[in-house]
Design a protein around this motif. Sequence first.
Motif, PDB file in Angstrom:
ATOM      1  N   TYR A  23      69.120 -75.806  37.811  1.00 62.70           N
ATOM      2  CA  TYR A  23      68.321 -74.961  38.699  1.00 62.70           C
ATOM      3  C   TYR A  23      68.294 -73.551  38.143  1.00 62.70           C
ATOM      4  N   THR A  25      66.647 -69.651  38.957  1.00 62.97           N
ATOM      5  CA  THR A  25      66.024 -68.858  40.006  1.00 62.97           C
ATOM      6  C   THR A  25      65.471 -67.572  39.420  1.00 62.97           C
ATOM      7  N   ASN A  36      60.583 -73.791  42.688  1.00 65.24           N
ATOM      8  CA  ASN A  36      61.257 -74.792  43.508  1.00 65.24           C
ATOM      9  C   ASN A  36      60.254 -75.773  44.101  1.00 65.24           C
ATOM     10  N   GLY A  42      64.868 -79.431  39.565  1.00 67.49           N
ATOM     11  CA  GLY A  42      65.378 -78.604  38.483  1.00 67.49           C
ATOM     12  C   GLY A  42      64.607 -78.834  37.191  1.00 67.49           C
TER      13      GLY A  42
END
Length: 186
Positions: A23, A25, A36, A42
């Motif tokens: 993942y 961000t 997302n 991911g």
Amino acid sequence: MEKYYTLDSANSLFPFHEITLRYHTPKQPELAEFLNQIHPDGLSKHGYNYLYNPALFDEDHHRDNALLIGLILELVRRSEFPDKPSRYQSLFACQEISEVKQFRELLANERGDDGIRTAPIYEVRNQNPVHRGDMRLLNSDGPILDIYRRAHLYWSGESLTYANGEDPFWEILIPLPASTGRRVTE
């Protein structure tokens, strides 16, 4: 269980290890939300690098073509081949050791990096469906319609007859997670 071979050009793999999606961000909330939304499970390291890694973007735009071809491939996959694994969520491999050695040489020449010539090769074991596509189709030569046609051929598992007599270079997309096997001794 099928066995393939992958090049570890980043020297980040080791034997008998599970490679998973990660993942990421982005700092901008709107990009984080969008990422997302489109990839809630991911990304692979390749996916992160091609979708968002700011370190890959330079003022001279040297990598723009590769990044745009990656996006075109992903958009064609999503719209016309949704059952195929995303290049942004896969590990790249070859069916034969000789093919991954050939790829290693091509990559070293392309990047002008002799260190890649000694990058390790690992077995990859996989039980899930993979995709086999001709990597030679992935370039920005020609008009947009031809790029679109080649993306369609790539996801169809087909190739072209190349004018220069080259053979297709088949890459295997292995959806993550996947497991490395032994390091290949040369």
